[in-house]
Structures are given as C-alpha cells and as structure tokens.
Design an enzyme around this catalytic site. Sequence first.
Site, PDB file in Angstrom:
ATOM      1  CB  VAL A  99      -0.954   0.007   1.216  1.00 45.86           C
ATOM      2  CG1 VAL A  99      -1.749   1.308   1.278  1.00 45.86           C
ATOM      3  CG2 VAL A  99      -1.902  -1.189   1.158  1.00 45.86           C
ATOM      4  CB  CYS A 100       4.138   2.008   1.592  1.00 41.55           C
ATOM      5  SG  CYS A 100       3.856   1.515   3.302  1.00 41.55           S
TER       6      CYS A 100
END
Length: 204
Positions: free
Chosen positions: A54-55
Amino acid sequence: MNRLVMNLVTKSAIDFTASAVLASGKIVDDFCLSKHIKDKYAVLFFYPLDFTFVCPTELISFSNKIEDFSKRDVEVIGISIDSKFSHYKWRNTPVNDGGIGEVSYNLVSDIKKSISRDYGVLYDDSIALRATFVIDDKFVVRHQSINDFPLGRNIDEFIRIIDAIKHNEEHGEVCPAGWKKGKPAMQASDEGVADYLNSHSAEL
C-alpha cells in the site's frame, strides 16, 4: 503491543533532526523539521516500510498532488523506520518495478524509531502506522489521523483540511462537515448554525 493514546492536536509539533533523502535526491544527516518548515504549513506522514504494498500508492499519490500542496505553501514530508539508503534506493527504483520514482518531497529516516515513538504512532515497537499530522505555520498540530496497515489514505482530504484551516484563520468562519474550498462556511454562533442548516442540511 503499545496503545496509541497520544493527542497532539492544538499542541506544538515535536521537533526532530534526522537523516533524510531530499526531493533533489541528495542525502543529508541534519534534516531539522522546525527549520525546514519554518513559517510554512506541513503534512508530516508516517508509513510502515519501503518496498511494500500500500505504501508506494500513497507516496506516489502525495507526489502526484505536490503542486496542490506547493501552491498552498505546504511542505510534504514522509517518514518511516527505513534507513536513508533504503529511501534512496526506493526513489531510484522505477514505478513499474515496484519503486516510487523521484518523488517531489523529502523522505526522513527514523531508523532509531524515536520519531515514531515520540509521535505515538509506533506499532508494537516495530514500525509506524499510517499516521498523518497537519502542522500550521506556527508549528502547531491542527490535525492528526491514523490508519491501520491495510488502509491507504485519501490525499485529497489533507488538502481539504488545510483549506479549512486557512479559511477559518482568514475569515473567522468555521467549516461544516464535507466543506470544500469555495463552499459556504458558517459563523460560530447559534444564528450561524441555524442559517447554515436552513440552507444546506440536505447536502450533509
């Protein structure tokens, strides 16, 4: 597991000096938050780790919207417990290969975990949660939010919050639910609330 109970809203941001990879790609060991954002607004966002899932979507989204922050005189600063060398490598890894490319803001290394701990966002003494702090030009925290690991942030929301803070400071009006720049706000009074709700309650 530690419990995250710290509230910094209305309080001074916690200053720090740490290593960082600047937007230019240069590595420095003396990045100081208060000096870097002096007399400016800032979005300080923590994320778990480089080279994860997700980062990169969040970091790329921040970079894609950097002009929206810049025209509001807002500095964007990312921070994780990774080393400055990991940040550097991630920036120099193409997006198509799982990197973030040359993002247009600074990435701070919190390898000692002290900054994440000071801000109350260090999970299980391990990595930071997805925490975001909006700091005003007086170095006061005006907003903080924390997401669990699987939940990516909506970057537009921080732009909206900054617009709301600046509208309140400029006009003295308060900003109702869902307010966006250019929309009506309200006077902080019984009459102001009644007037606003009379015209806008169906939009809430």
